[in-house]
Scaffold this active site. Structure first.
Site, short mmCIF file in Angstrom:
data_model
loop_
_atom_site.label_atom_id
_atom_site.label_comp_id
_atom_site.label_asym_id
_atom_site.label_seq_id
_atom_site.Cartn_x
_atom_site.Cartn_y
_atom_site.Cartn_z
N HIS A 262 0.79 -1.13 -0.04
CA HIS A 262 0.04 0.00 0.20
C HIS A 262 0.83 1.44 -0.03
O HIS A 262 1.90 1.26 0.60
CB HIS A 262 -0.99 0.05 1.43
CG HIS A 262 -2.07 0.79 0.90
ND1 HIS A 262 -2.06 2.28 1.34
CD2 HIS A 262 -3.51 0.48 0.66
CE1 HIS A 262 -3.22 2.75 0.95
NE2 HIS A 262 -4.03 1.89 0.67
N ASP A 316 -7.73 -5.36 -0.08
CA ASP A 316 -8.30 -6.47 -1.24
C ASP A 316 -7.86 -7.74 -0.76
O ASP A 316 -8.33 -8.69 -1.66
CB ASP A 316 -7.69 -5.76 -2.59
CG ASP A 316 -8.12 -4.56 -2.96
OD1 ASP A 316 -7.62 -3.78 -3.39
OD2 ASP A 316 -9.54 -4.72 -3.12
C1 SDX Z 1 -6.22 -0.39 -3.31
O1 SDX Z 1 -4.41 4.41 -1.98
C2 SDX Z 1 -5.42 3.79 -1.44
O2 SDX Z 1 -5.91 3.98 -0.61
C3 SDX Z 1 -6.02 2.55 -2.52
C4 SDX Z 1 -7.12 1.61 -1.44
C5 SDX Z 1 -8.41 2.33 -1.10
O3 SDX Z 1 -9.23 2.00 -0.35
O4 SDX Z 1 -8.85 3.03 -2.19
O5 SDX Z 1 -6.43 1.21 -0.34
C6 SDX Z 1 -7.29 0.31 -2.40
O6 SDX Z 1 -6.06 0.01 -4.22
C7 SDX Z 1 -5.58 -1.28 -2.25
C8 SDX Z 1 -4.24 -1.68 -3.15
C9 SDX Z 1 -4.86 -2.84 -4.19
N1 SDX Z 1 -3.69 -3.30 -4.97
C10 SDX Z 1 -3.02 -4.41 -4.95
O7 SDX Z 1 -3.24 -5.20 -3.89
C11 SDX Z 1 -1.90 -4.48 -6.06
C12 SDX Z 1 -0.60 -4.93 -5.53
N2 SDX Z 1 0.10 -3.78 -4.84
C13 SDX Z 1 1.04 -3.03 -5.36
O8 SDX Z 1 0.67 -2.79 -6.83
C14 SDX Z 1 1.56 -1.77 -4.62
O9 SDX Z 1 1.46 -2.18 -3.22
C15 SDX Z 1 0.53 -0.37 -4.69
C16 SDX Z 1 0.45 -0.21 -5.98
C17 SDX Z 1 -0.66 -0.69 -3.89
C18 SDX Z 1 1.17 0.33 -3.95
O10 SDX Z 1 2.33 0.73 -4.52
P1 SDX Z 1 3.33 1.76 -4.19
O11 SDX Z 1 3.32 2.67 -2.98
O12 SDX Z 1 3.68 2.60 -5.68
O13 SDX Z 1 4.64 0.88 -3.81
P2 SDX Z 1 5.98 0.91 -4.92
O14 SDX Z 1 5.27 0.01 -6.13
O15 SDX Z 1 6.86 2.01 -5.13
O16 SDX Z 1 6.79 -0.39 -3.99
C19 SDX Z 1 7.52 0.06 -3.17
C20 SDX Z 1 8.45 -1.29 -2.98
C21 SDX Z 1 9.07 -1.79 -4.25
O17 SDX Z 1 10.07 -2.41 -3.96
P3 SDX Z 1 11.64 -1.87 -4.54
O18 SDX Z 1 11.60 -1.78 -5.83
O19 SDX Z 1 11.69 -0.50 -3.79
O20 SDX Z 1 12.41 -3.18 -4.09
O21 SDX Z 1 7.57 -2.31 -2.38
C22 SDX Z 1 7.45 -3.23 -3.45
C23 SDX Z 1 7.84 -2.89 -4.97
O22 SDX Z 1 8.43 -4.02 -5.61
N3 SDX Z 1 5.85 -3.78 -3.38
C24 SDX Z 1 5.66 -4.95 -3.53
C25 SDX Z 1 4.15 -4.99 -3.52
N4 SDX Z 1 3.75 -3.73 -3.61
C26 SDX Z 1 4.82 -2.74 -3.30
N5 SDX Z 1 6.39 -6.19 -3.96
C27 SDX Z 1 5.69 -7.21 -4.14
N6 SDX Z 1 4.18 -7.17 -3.96
C28 SDX Z 1 3.41 -6.05 -3.61
N7 SDX Z 1 2.07 -6.25 -3.73
#
Ligand code: SDX
Length: 400
Positions: A262, A316
């Protein structure tokens, strides 16, 4: 000149508005709607009462809530022309595309825009809260080749939606748990779909276009679409024993694990905790879900491998297991998210109108300047084309 250091990808950490609607503490795992903790609202309130709280900023007195419920009940039906339009949608289309299209179509029937009139604001909010569930359920019936089921005025908001999905009155516990799910998904500060709603609202367009923008944004797998993807992932994992090998493969491929991570929460999403409790209530009454054990094992494994990066279950991760037990088809999970989030989108729409300034950020230009216009006959084949064509092919094609 703007410094490159001012650029924040995804506007991460950049305040886009001043808002009093909800607050998230990502380090402590706290979510409040108008200052009230989500756990207390989930236990003691109802979705329509929460929608009223979010949009008008206070808990309604009994007369206000009764009147609001009655208004919603009176506007649940949709125009037959919208139903006829939906009958032309392909059965194979995704329900989020059907919802975005039909939500925008509402603007054709309620074209008047009086954004400075509180009565207009209220009527638009009532229409959207009342009609969105009916449109989601209508597409579900139509894509099965059936006529949509008309809303029943003797059922409350959540029971009526579940009834319209399959013409069976839901078990009271199922209806109550579904209503709590709507409360949990109603609002979450400036997430992507809410930000879409605000940007669209800031041009002073109609509220139906605002909600249609937000629905399109919520549909993406990185946002609301994740709940559907979680079930696909759990089905692919298939057994508790395959959890760790599957996770290792995802990590090796640098893939995002659906339902985890998140932008704000760096601990377990408090909504995920409540959803887990709801799932366990349903399993106790209607039987355990084989995927729940897999989900629990995956949560443990992800915490071991990625907890240090703040990757924990988000809203989710468990919601799909609740919806599955409620008999909701997987590709309706995100439309259900939208039914709830309409309340938050409307609250931010109303708040934006109260202090509007059109969103128009800036950029840092990375292109060139003073390029000449080259007449078409003198243009060299671009490097991309040459790279795609072999040199021989290029010389043959261009005779030189
Ligand atoms: C919702 O914003 C909200 O409030 C949304 C929500 C709402 O109520 O409206 O809460 C609802 O959308 C929840 C999120 C649902 N999406 C998912 O479950 C999809 C999987 N999650 C990721 O895509 C991710 O966590 C996000 C998009 C939710 C957030 O991504 P960020 O903040 O942009 O984080 P990032 O991509 O910059 O990642 C930071 C680090 C990275 O590692 P490094 O490259 O720094 O080594 O964390 C890792 C990412 O690879 N990472 C993950 C991950 N999420 C972040 N690694 C593996 N799996 C994941 N899910």
């Amino acid at each position: 000149m703007i410094a490159v250091s001012e650029f924040k990808p995804g506007l991460e950490g950049v305040p886009a508005t001043l808002s009093s609607i909800s607050c998230v503490d990502g380090q402590q795992g706290i979510l409040e709607y108008r200052g009230i903790r989500i756990e207390e609202l989930a236990e003691k309130s109802s979705f329509l009462e929460v929608a009223y709280l979010l949009i008008w900023g206070k808990l309604p007195i009994k007369e206000e809530l009764d009147s609001f419920k009655h208004e919603i009940q009176s506007h649940r039906r949709i125009k037959y022309r919208i139903r006829d339009m939906m009958k032309c949608f392909p059965e194979t289309g995704h329900p989020m595309d059907a919802l975005q299209t039909s939500a925008a179509a509402l603007g054709l029937f309620y074209a008047r825009r009086a954004l400075d009139d509180p009565q207009y604001i209220r009527k638009a909010a009532v229409r959207l809260l009342a009609k969105i569930p009916t449109m989601v359920a209508a597409f579900q019936m139509m894509r099965k080749g059936n006529d949509p089921i008309q809303p029943r005025d003797d059922l409350d908001y959540s029971a009526n939606f579940l009834y319209m999905l399959n013409e069976r009155e839901p078990d009271p516990l199922a209806a109550r748990i579904f209503d709590v799910c709507l409360t949990l998904h109603a609002e979450h500060t400036i997430n992507a779909s809410t930000f879409s709603a605000m940007v669209t609202a800031s041009t002073l367009t109609d509220p139906y276009a605002v909600v249609a923008s937000a629905v399109g944004t919520l549909a993406g797998p990185l946002h609301g679409g994740a709940n559907e993807e979680v079930l696909v992932m759990l089905e692919e994992i298939g057994s508790v024993g395959n959890v760790r090998p599957y996770l290792d493969q995802l990590i090796a491929n640098k893939a995002k694990i659906m339902g985890f991570g998140h932008r704000v929460y760096k601990v377990k999403d408090p909504r995920a905790t409540v959803l887990q409790q709801l799932a366990e209530q349903l399993f106790e009454k209607f039987g355990r879900d084989e995927y729940y054990e897999i989900a629990l094992e995956l949560e443990t494994a992800v915490e071991e491998r990625l907890g240090h990066k703040g990757i924990y279950p988000n809203v989710d991760f468990y919601s799909g297991l609740v919806y599955r037990k409620l008999g909701i088809p997987e590709d309706l999970f995100t439309p259900v998210f939208a039914i709830a989030r309409v309340a938050g989108w409307l609250a931010h729409w109303k708040e934006q109108l109260g202090k509007n300034r059109i969103f128009r950020p800036t950029q840092i230009y990375t292109g060139s300047h003073e390029e000449p216009y080259i007449p078409i006959e003198r243009r060299a084949v671009s490097l991309e084309r040459v790279r795609v064509d072999s040199l021989e092919q290029h010389l043959e094609r261009n005779g030189k």
